[in-house]
Scaffold this motif. Structure first.
Motif, PDB file in Angstrom:
ATOM      1  N   ALA A   1     -23.664 119.485  11.593  1.00 35.36           N
ATOM      2  CA  ALA A   1     -23.086 119.576  12.113  1.00 35.36           C
ATOM      3  C   ALA A   1     -22.891 117.659  12.557  1.00 35.36           C
ATOM      4  O   ALA A   1     -21.431 116.925  12.985  1.00 35.36           O
ATOM      5  CB  ALA A   1     -23.588 120.337  13.375  1.00 35.36           C
ATOM      6  N   HIS A   2     -23.945 117.088  12.497  1.00 35.58           N
ATOM      7  CA  HIS A   2     -24.273 115.446  12.873  1.00 35.58           C
ATOM      8  C   HIS A   2     -22.961 114.354  11.849  1.00 35.58           C
ATOM      9  O   HIS A   2     -23.039 114.078  12.116  1.00 35.58           O
ATOM     10  CB  HIS A   2     -25.731 115.045  12.293  1.00 35.58           C
ATOM     11  N   LEU A   3     -23.132 115.344  10.645  1.00 39.20           N
ATOM     12  CA  LEU A   3     -22.961 114.448   9.968  1.00 39.20           C
ATOM     13  C   LEU A   3     -21.105 114.526   9.590  1.00 39.20           C
ATOM     14  O   LEU A   3     -19.923 113.695   9.111  1.00 39.20           O
ATOM     15  CB  LEU A   3     -22.892 115.138   8.500  1.00 39.20           C
ATOM     16  N   GLY A   4     -20.968 115.318  10.876  1.00 35.89           N
ATOM     17  CA  GLY A   4     -19.409 115.744  11.075  1.00 35.89           C
ATOM     18  C   GLY A   4     -18.636 117.291  10.175  1.00 35.89           C
ATOM     19  O   GLY A   4     -17.123 116.716  10.520  1.00 35.89           O
ATOM     20  N   ALA A   5     -19.328 117.229  10.082  1.00 33.47           N
ATOM     21  CA  ALA A   5     -18.154 118.743   8.812  1.00 33.47           C
ATOM     22  C   ALA A   5     -17.944 119.376   9.532  1.00 33.47           C
ATOM     23  O   ALA A   5     -18.465 120.059  10.842  1.00 33.47           O
ATOM     24  CB  ALA A   5     -19.180 119.001   8.046  1.00 33.47           C
ATOM     25  N   THR A   6     -17.059 120.505   8.871  1.00 32.59           N
ATOM     26  CA  THR A   6     -16.593 121.991   9.516  1.00 32.59           C
ATOM     27  C   THR A   6     -17.420 122.927   8.862  1.00 32.59           C
ATOM     28  O   THR A   6     -17.834 123.125   7.739  1.00 32.59           O
ATOM     29  CB  THR A   6     -15.291 122.383   9.312  1.00 32.59           C
TER      30      THR A   6
ATOM     31  N   ASP B   1     -20.063 115.114   4.619  1.00 30.62           N
ATOM     32  CA  ASP B   1     -19.680 114.447   5.555  1.00 30.62           C
ATOM     33  C   ASP B   1     -18.189 114.530   6.451  1.00 30.62           C
ATOM     34  O   ASP B   1     -18.391 115.779   6.288  1.00 30.62           O
ATOM     35  CB  ASP B   1     -19.091 112.872   4.654  1.00 30.62           C
ATOM     36  N   SER B   2     -17.504 114.187   6.947  1.00 35.16           N
ATOM     37  CA  SER B   2     -16.519 114.016   7.941  1.00 35.16           C
ATOM     38  C   SER B   2     -15.518 114.720   7.265  1.00 35.16           C
ATOM     39  O   SER B   2     -15.204 115.988   8.486  1.00 35.16           O
ATOM     40  CB  SER B   2     -16.301 113.074   9.474  1.00 35.16           C
ATOM     41  N   ASN B   3     -15.343 114.680   6.444  1.00 37.24           N
ATOM     42  CA  ASN B   3     -14.439 116.062   5.663  1.00 37.24           C
ATOM     43  C   ASN B   3     -15.098 117.191   4.871  1.00 37.24           C
ATOM     44  O   ASN B   3     -13.932 117.809   4.083  1.00 37.24           O
ATOM     45  CB  ASN B   3     -13.627 114.250   4.420  1.00 37.24           C
ATOM     46  N   THR B   4     -15.471 117.319   5.022  1.00 33.85           N
ATOM     47  CA  THR B   4     -16.321 118.655   4.551  1.00 33.85           C
ATOM     48  C   THR B   4     -16.538 120.053   5.177  1.00 33.85           C
ATOM     49  O   THR B   4     -16.521 119.044   6.544  1.00 33.85           O
ATOM     50  CB  THR B   4     -17.978 118.416   3.921  1.00 33.85           C
TER      51      THR B   4
END
Length: 325
Positions: free
Chosen positions: A162-167, A139-142
Motif C-alpha cells: 500500500a505504501h508503494l501505491g499498489a492496488t 509500484d503504483s501501477n501494480t
C-alpha cells in the motif's frame, strides 16, 4: 546445559520434546547467542512433519528465526562483540535457549527495534521484501492478489505494498481476519470460505486480472490463482500451507495467457552477506519509519511449542507469533 525443543522422529506436533542439550563454544567465524525470542513460522511445521528434510537428520531442533544477545564470538569475527543485540534467519535450530551460529548470518539490531519484534519479523519481513521489491517490483501501477492476507507475511506485505501505491487485494478465511487485513493496507478483501475468489478478483479488477499473485497456500488455491492473472502475469508460489501442489501442468501457463510462474525461497535472496544486509536494512528502515508496523499477536513459552504448532496449523493464529525461551 540449556534446554531446547528436539525432534527425534518427524510427525505431528506431539513429536517435539523439551530436553536438555549441550551448546559448545563458538569456533572460527561463529558466535554464541542467548536467545530472547524465536519466530514461529509455517516452514517450522514442514521440517517437523518431514515434508522438508532436516539438513542434519535427526535429532534436530526446528526454527529458522530468532533474536538475542551475543555471549561470545570465535576467531575472525569482527562485526560482532559480546552484548550486541542481534537477529537472524537460518540455519535451522532456533528452538533453543542458546545456540551457536555462523556469525555472518547475524545482523545487529538498530535502536528502536526490540528483540521480540525482530524475532517475529526477520523471516516474514525479509520474505515480504524480496516478494515486493525483487521477485516482482511492485509500484503504483501494480494490481496484486495476496493469499493468506492476515498471516505474518501477508500483514507486512499489505502495509508495504500500500505504501508503494499498489492496488492490494487479499484473501482470508474469516470476518475477523478480513478486518485485520484491511487495517494493514488491503483495499479489497475476499472471504474464500464464502466467496469465489477468482470471480471476486475479476469483479474488483473489471475483468482485467492482476499483475501478480502471491500464493503461500498451495493446493487449495491452485489452479485458481492462475485465473486471477492478466495475460503474461506472474504467479509467485512461495509456500504450501494447505499442502503441496503435486501435479503442476506447465501447459496451463500457455493456456491461461502465457503466464510466468516462480517458486522462490528467501534463502536464495539472502545467500551473500551483501544481499542479507541490503534486504534486512530495507526492512529495518520501513519498520523504523512506521511504514510497516509489526504486532506480535501471539506469544508462547518455547516449552509450549506443541500447542503453538497446533494453533498455527489449526489457523487459530494471526500475524506474528513468537516463542519465548
Amino acid at each position: 546445559m540449556v534446554q531446547a525443543i528436539c525432534i527425534h522422529e518427524t510427525g505431528g506436533p506431539e513429536v517435539m520434546r523439551w530436553e536438555h542439550v549441550e551448546v559448545g563454544e563458538p569456533g572460527a567465524g561463529e558466535a554464541r547467542i542467548r536467545q530472547t525470542a524465536i519466530g514461529l513460522n509455517f516452514i517450522d511445521t514442514y521440517f517437523r512433519s518431514g515434508l522438508y528434510p532436516s539438513p542434519d537428520g535427526t535429532p534436530f531442533s526446528p526454527g529458522n528465526e530468532g533474536a538475542g544477545i551475543v555471549q561470545s564470538v570465535g576467531e575472525g569475527v569482527n562485526h560482532l562483540r559480546p552484548g550486541d543485540r542481534v537477529a537472524y534467519v537460518g540455519p535451522i535450530g532456533a528452538y533453543a535457549q542458546e545456540r551457536v551460529l555462523p556469525a555472518d548470518k547475524l545482523v545487529v539490531l538498530p535502536e528502536g527495534i526490540d528483540e521480540k519484534t525482530a524475532a517475529g519479523m526477520m523471516l516474514k519481513g525479509m520474505t515480504a521484501q524480496y516478494l515486493l521489491r525483487q521477485t516482482f517490483k511492485v509500484d503504483s501501477n501494480t494490481v496484486l492478489l495476496f493469499h493468506a492476507a492476515a498471516g505474518g507475511v501477508g500483514l507486512i506485505a499489505g502495509q508495504w505494498a500500500a505504501h508503494l501505491g499498489a492496488t492490494v487485494i487479499g484473501t482470508a478465511g474469516s470476518d475477523e481476519k478480513i478486518a485485520l487485513a484491511k487495517d494493514h493496507g488491503y483495499q479489497h478483501m475476499i472471504n474464500y470460505r464464502t466467496q469465489n475468489f477468482v470471480e471476486r478478483v475479476q469483479e474488483i479488477t473489471d475483468g482485467k486480472g492482476c499483475d501478480v499473485v502471491y500464493d503461500s497456500v498451495g493446493k487449495d488455491t491452485y489452479p485458481g490463482s492462475l485465473d486471477c492473472l492478466k495475460s503474461r502475469g506472474l504467479w509467485v508460489s512461495f509456500g504450501q500451507s494447505s499442502g503441496p501442489i503435486t501435479d503442476f501442468n506447465l501447459g496451463l501457463l500457455a493456456q491461461k495467457g502465457s503466464l510466468f510462474a516462480t517458486r522462490p525461497t528467501l534463502f536464495n535472496y539472502i545467500a551473500t552477506r551483501e544481499a542479507l544486509e541490503t534486504t534486512a536494512g530495507e526492512l529495518f528502515e520501513v519498520v523504523q519509519k512506521g511504514i510497516v508496523k509489526i504486532n506480535v499477536n501471539q506469544e508462547y513459552r518455547l516449552a509450549d511449542a506443541v500447542q503453538a504448532h497446533q494453533d498455527l496449523e489449526g489457523r487459530k493464529t494471526t500475524g506474528t507469533t513468537v516463542l519465548v525461551p
